[in-house]
Write a protein that holds these residues in place. Structure first.
Motif, PDB file in Angstrom:
ATOM      1  N   CYS A   1       0.850  -1.179   0.000  1.00  0.00           N
ATOM      2  CA  CYS A   1       0.000   0.000   0.000  1.00  0.00           C
ATOM      3  C   CYS A   1       0.901   1.249   0.000  1.00  0.00           C
ATOM      4  O   CYS A   1       1.752   1.405   0.876  1.00  0.00           O
ATOM      5  CB  CYS A   1      -0.899  -0.016   1.230  1.00  0.00           C
ATOM      6  N   GLY A   2       0.709   2.125  -0.980  1.00  0.00           N
ATOM      7  CA  GLY A   2       1.571   3.294  -1.126  1.00  0.00           C
ATOM      8  C   GLY A   2       1.426   4.288   0.009  1.00  0.00           C
ATOM      9  O   GLY A   2       2.333   5.074   0.280  1.00  0.00           O
ATOM     10  N   LYS A   3       0.290   4.232   0.711  1.00  0.00           N
ATOM     11  CA  LYS A   3       0.048   5.198   1.774  1.00  0.00           C
ATOM     12  C   LYS A   3       0.695   4.760   3.100  1.00  0.00           C
ATOM     13  O   LYS A   3       1.486   5.498   3.676  1.00  0.00           O
ATOM     14  CB  LYS A   3      -1.455   5.409   1.949  1.00  0.00           C
ATOM     15  N   CYS A   4       0.358   3.563   3.562  1.00  0.00           N
ATOM     16  CA  CYS A   4       0.889   3.133   4.866  1.00  0.00           C
ATOM     17  C   CYS A   4       2.196   2.338   4.727  1.00  0.00           C
ATOM     18  O   CYS A   4       2.940   2.220   5.695  1.00  0.00           O
ATOM     19  CB  CYS A   4      -0.147   2.306   5.622  1.00  0.00           C
ATOM     20  N   LYS A   5       2.431   1.777   3.564  1.00  0.00           N
ATOM     21  CA  LYS A   5       3.627   0.971   3.292  1.00  0.00           C
ATOM     22  C   LYS A   5       3.761  -0.209   4.263  1.00  0.00           C
ATOM     23  O   LYS A   5       4.838  -0.763   4.459  1.00  0.00           O
ATOM     24  CB  LYS A   5       4.896   1.835   3.307  1.00  0.00           C
ATOM     25  N   GLN A   6       2.657  -0.576   4.897  1.00  0.00           N
ATOM     26  CA  GLN A   6       2.658  -1.669   5.868  1.00  0.00           C
ATOM     27  C   GLN A   6       1.984  -2.909   5.285  1.00  0.00           C
ATOM     28  O   GLN A   6       2.385  -4.025   5.587  1.00  0.00           O
ATOM     29  CB  GLN A   6       1.879  -1.257   7.132  1.00  0.00           C
ATOM     30  N   ALA A   7       0.933  -2.683   4.505  1.00  0.00           N
ATOM     31  CA  ALA A   7       0.129  -3.801   4.016  1.00  0.00           C
ATOM     32  C   ALA A   7       0.646  -4.277   2.670  1.00  0.00           C
ATOM     33  O   ALA A   7       0.800  -3.490   1.742  1.00  0.00           O
ATOM     34  CB  ALA A   7      -1.323  -3.363   3.896  1.00  0.00           C
ATOM     35  N   TYR A   8       0.938  -5.579   2.582  1.00  0.00           N
ATOM     36  CA  TYR A   8       1.432  -6.168   1.334  1.00  0.00           C
ATOM     37  C   TYR A   8       0.303  -6.843   0.576  1.00  0.00           C
ATOM     38  O   TYR A   8      -0.631  -7.382   1.179  1.00  0.00           O
ATOM     39  CB  TYR A   8       2.544  -7.180   1.642  1.00  0.00           C
ATOM     40  N   TYR A   9       0.409  -6.811  -0.745  1.00  0.00           N
ATOM     41  CA  TYR A   9      -0.596  -7.434  -1.613  1.00  0.00           C
ATOM     42  C   TYR A   9       0.078  -8.141  -2.763  1.00  0.00           C
ATOM     43  O   TYR A   9       1.148  -7.724  -3.213  1.00  0.00           O
ATOM     44  CB  TYR A   9      -1.545  -6.363  -2.175  1.00  0.00           C
ATOM     45  N   CYS A  10      -0.589  -9.195  -3.265  1.00  0.00           N
ATOM     46  CA  CYS A  10      -0.021  -9.874  -4.433  1.00  0.00           C
ATOM     47  C   CYS A  10      -0.457  -9.209  -5.728  1.00  0.00           C
ATOM     48  O   CYS A  10       0.180  -9.408  -6.761  1.00  0.00           O
ATOM     49  CB  CYS A  10      -0.317 -11.366  -4.424  1.00  0.00           C
ATOM     50  N   SER A  11      -1.545  -8.421  -5.680  1.00  0.00           N
ATOM     51  CA  SER A  11      -1.995  -7.770  -6.915  1.00  0.00           C
ATOM     52  C   SER A  11      -2.809  -6.524  -6.571  1.00  0.00           C
ATOM     53  O   SER A  11      -3.227  -6.328  -5.434  1.00  0.00           O
ATOM     54  CB  SER A  11      -2.875  -8.727  -7.719  1.00  0.00           C
ATOM     55  N   LYS A  12      -3.021  -5.724  -7.589  1.00  0.00           N
ATOM     56  CA  LYS A  12      -3.867  -4.530  -7.450  1.00  0.00           C
ATOM     57  C   LYS A  12      -5.284  -4.949  -7.048  1.00  0.00           C
ATOM     58  O   LYS A  12      -5.944  -4.292  -6.254  1.00  0.00           O
ATOM     59  CB  LYS A  12      -3.877  -3.789  -8.800  1.00  0.00           C
ATOM     60  N   GLU A  13      -5.702  -6.086  -7.608  1.00  0.00           N
ATOM     61  CA  GLU A  13      -7.050  -6.584  -7.316  1.00  0.00           C
ATOM     62  C   GLU A  13      -7.204  -6.881  -5.815  1.00  0.00           C
ATOM     63  O   GLU A  13      -8.193  -6.509  -5.196  1.00  0.00           O
ATOM     64  CB  GLU A  13      -7.284  -7.850  -8.144  1.00  0.00           C
ATOM     65  N   CYS A  14      -6.190  -7.538  -5.234  1.00  0.00           N
ATOM     66  CA  CYS A  14      -6.251  -7.856  -3.804  1.00  0.00           C
ATOM     67  C   CYS A  14      -6.279  -6.571  -2.970  1.00  0.00           C
ATOM     68  O   CYS A  14      -6.996  -6.481  -1.973  1.00  0.00           O
ATOM     69  CB  CYS A  14      -5.058  -8.720  -3.390  1.00  0.00           C
ATOM     70  N   GLN A  15      -5.508  -5.584  -3.399  1.00  0.00           N
ATOM     71  CA  GLN A  15      -5.473  -4.319  -2.660  1.00  0.00           C
ATOM     72  C   GLN A  15      -6.842  -3.636  -2.680  1.00  0.00           C
ATOM     73  O   GLN A  15      -7.325  -3.157  -1.649  1.00  0.00           O
ATOM     74  CB  GLN A  15      -4.420  -3.387  -3.255  1.00  0.00           C
ATOM     75  N   THR A  16      -7.464  -3.623  -3.853  1.00  0.00           N
ATOM     76  CA  THR A  16      -8.787  -3.002  -3.994  1.00  0.00           C
ATOM     77  C   THR A  16      -9.815  -3.731  -3.134  1.00  0.00           C
ATOM     78  O   THR A  16     -10.622  -3.118  -2.434  1.00  0.00           O
ATOM     79  CB  THR A  16      -9.223  -3.031  -5.474  1.00  0.00           C
ATOM     80  N   LYS A  17      -9.745  -5.074  -3.170  1.00  0.00           N
ATOM     81  CA  LYS A  17     -10.700  -5.871  -2.385  1.00  0.00           C
ATOM     82  C   LYS A  17     -10.496  -5.596  -0.890  1.00  0.00           C
ATOM     83  O   LYS A  17     -11.455  -5.477  -0.140  1.00  0.00           O
ATOM     84  CB  LYS A  17     -10.499  -7.364  -2.678  1.00  0.00           C
ATOM     85  N   ASP A  18      -9.250  -5.513  -0.450  1.00  0.00           N
ATOM     86  CA  ASP A  18      -8.961  -5.289   0.966  1.00  0.00           C
ATOM     87  C   ASP A  18      -9.525  -3.930   1.405  1.00  0.00           C
ATOM     88  O   ASP A  18     -10.062  -3.787   2.502  1.00  0.00           O
ATOM     89  CB  ASP A  18      -7.450  -5.346   1.215  1.00  0.00           C
ATOM     90  N   TRP A  19      -9.395  -2.952   0.520  1.00  0.00           N
ATOM     91  CA  TRP A  19      -9.881  -1.604   0.827  1.00  0.00           C
ATOM     92  C   TRP A  19     -11.398  -1.582   0.932  1.00  0.00           C
ATOM     93  O   TRP A  19     -11.960  -1.038   1.882  1.00  0.00           O
ATOM     94  CB  TRP A  19      -9.394  -0.630  -0.256  1.00  0.00           C
ATOM     95  N   LYS A  20     -12.040  -2.219  -0.060  1.00  0.00           N
ATOM     96  CA  LYS A  20     -13.506  -2.150  -0.133  1.00  0.00           C
ATOM     97  C   LYS A  20     -14.204  -3.122   0.814  1.00  0.00           C
ATOM     98  O   LYS A  20     -15.185  -2.777   1.459  1.00  0.00           O
ATOM     99  CB  LYS A  20     -13.969  -2.428  -1.564  1.00  0.00           C
ATOM    100  N   LEU A  21     -13.693  -4.342   0.873  1.00  0.00           N
ATOM    101  CA  LEU A  21     -14.390  -5.397   1.605  1.00  0.00           C
ATOM    102  C   LEU A  21     -14.007  -5.430   3.089  1.00  0.00           C
ATOM    103  O   LEU A  21     -14.857  -5.601   3.959  1.00  0.00           O
ATOM    104  CB  LEU A  21     -14.031  -6.739   0.946  1.00  0.00           C
ATOM    105  N   TYR A  22     -12.720  -5.271   3.385  1.00  0.00           N
ATOM    106  CA  TYR A  22     -12.250  -5.393   4.766  1.00  0.00           C
ATOM    107  C   TYR A  22     -11.889  -4.041   5.387  1.00  0.00           C
ATOM    108  O   TYR A  22     -11.334  -3.987   6.480  1.00  0.00           O
ATOM    109  CB  TYR A  22     -11.014  -6.294   4.843  1.00  0.00           C
ATOM    110  N   ASN A  23     -12.181  -2.962   4.642  1.00  0.00           N
ATOM    111  CA  ASN A  23     -11.997  -1.615   5.202  1.00  0.00           C
ATOM    112  C   ASN A  23     -10.548  -1.300   5.600  1.00  0.00           C
ATOM    113  O   ASN A  23     -10.296  -0.813   6.712  1.00  0.00           O
ATOM    114  CB  ASN A  23     -12.895  -1.465   6.431  1.00  0.00           C
ATOM    115  N   HIS A  24      -9.614  -1.559   4.708  1.00  0.00           N
ATOM    116  CA  HIS A  24      -8.194  -1.292   5.035  1.00  0.00           C
ATOM    117  C   HIS A  24      -7.962   0.136   5.516  1.00  0.00           C
ATOM    118  O   HIS A  24      -7.065   0.395   6.336  1.00  0.00           O
ATOM    119  CB  HIS A  24      -7.302  -1.596   3.817  1.00  0.00           C
ATOM    120  N   LYS A  25      -8.787   1.085   5.028  1.00  0.00           N
ATOM    121  CA  LYS A  25      -8.560   2.494   5.399  1.00  0.00           C
ATOM    122  C   LYS A  25      -8.568   2.722   6.915  1.00  0.00           C
ATOM    123  O   LYS A  25      -7.946   3.660   7.406  1.00  0.00           O
ATOM    124  CB  LYS A  25      -9.566   3.418   4.704  1.00  0.00           C
ATOM    125  N   LEU A  26      -9.262   1.825   7.664  1.00  0.00           N
ATOM    126  CA  LEU A  26      -9.304   1.984   9.117  1.00  0.00           C
ATOM    127  C   LEU A  26      -7.905   1.888   9.736  1.00  0.00           C
ATOM    128  O   LEU A  26      -7.640   2.500  10.772  1.00  0.00           O
ATOM    129  CB  LEU A  26     -10.209   0.910   9.736  1.00  0.00           C
TER     130      LEU A  26
END
Ligand SMILES: [Zn+2]
Ligand SMILES: [Zn+2]
Length: 229
Positions: A200-225
């Motif tokens: 994640c370019g913002k927190c640089k803490q969360a790793y993802y295997c793809s852009k799709e996984c990052q989007t899903k994490d943001w939308k479905l699991y509320n990564h922004k919290l």
């Protein structure tokens, strides 16, 4: 007799282990557990910015001796779905083997984690009885995402306030770390696969295997919290 469509569906089911494997990611209980955990994390983070919040910066290795696998001999494995999620109960003589998929920033009053078992079922986990000087080490080095642990005599506790289940540990010596070779390195925060190389370019803490996984994490699991720059 099976219809042509049923046979086709069965073939699709059998030939697509990857798709089946990912079905659990949109399970409603999983979404709820992860989102609630991250809401808790956000609240903790906000409190940390409160000048009255007590911070302890020392990192001390726990005095608890690392448990050996010998402790597991004679224990019968158990999974989350074999435990009654409505009954407060200690499963004596059993061992629950899980991966940590959500970590924490605080150990006061307890360490909050989310764990996943071999069936991809997940539940929150609360560890109590942490010594103040050991807390930082436990949350930053030991009980972090991708680590695999065995929990001896797991206790499924029903929350006094929310009536929701959690795996509660009151003595960290009942947690045995699985060997390092089992840990999931660079775990994707959405699909939990190993070797995620994007972050994640913002927190640089969360790793993802793809852009799709990052989007899903943001939308479905509320990564922004839990995403802080
Ligand atoms: Zn992924
Ligand atoms: Zn982030």
């Amino acid at each position: 007799m099976f219809s042509q469509l049923e046979i086709e569906n069965l073939l699709i089911f059998l030939l697509n282990p990857i798709n089946n494997h990912k079905q659990h990611l949109t399970d409603s209980h999983r979404i709820e557990v992860i989102k609630n955990h991250r809401q808790w994390e956000k609240t903790t983070l906000d409190e940390k910015h409160n000048p009255f919040y007590k911070t302890i910066s020392t990192t001390v290795k726990p005095r608890v001796k690392q448990q050996s696998d010998k402790l597991l001999i004679g224990l019968k494995p158990i999974t989350l779905r074999e435990m009654n999620s409505r009954k407060d109960h200690v499963y004596t003589g059993r061992v629950l083997s899980v991966t940590i998929i959500e970590e924490t920033l605080s150990w006061i009053p307890s360490i909050h984690l989310v764990i996943e078992d071999a069936n991809f079922d997940c539940e929150r986990m609360l560890i109590y009885g942490i010594l103040e000087e050991e807390g930082e080490y436990l949350i930053s080095k030991l009980y972090t995402v991708g680590k695999k642990i065995h929990i001896i005599n797991p206790y499924l506790r029903i929350g006094a306030n929310d009536m929701k289940p959690s795996i509660r540990v009151d003595d960290i010596s009942s947690i045995v770390m699985q060997s390092k070779s089992e840990w999931i390195l660079n775990i994707c925060r959405y699909c939990c696969e190993a070797g995620a190389s994007k972050f994640c370019g913002k927190c640089k803490q969360a790793y993802y295997c793809s852009k799709e996984c990052q989007t899903k994490d943001w939308k479905l699991y509320n990564h922004k919290l839990i995403c802080k720059s």
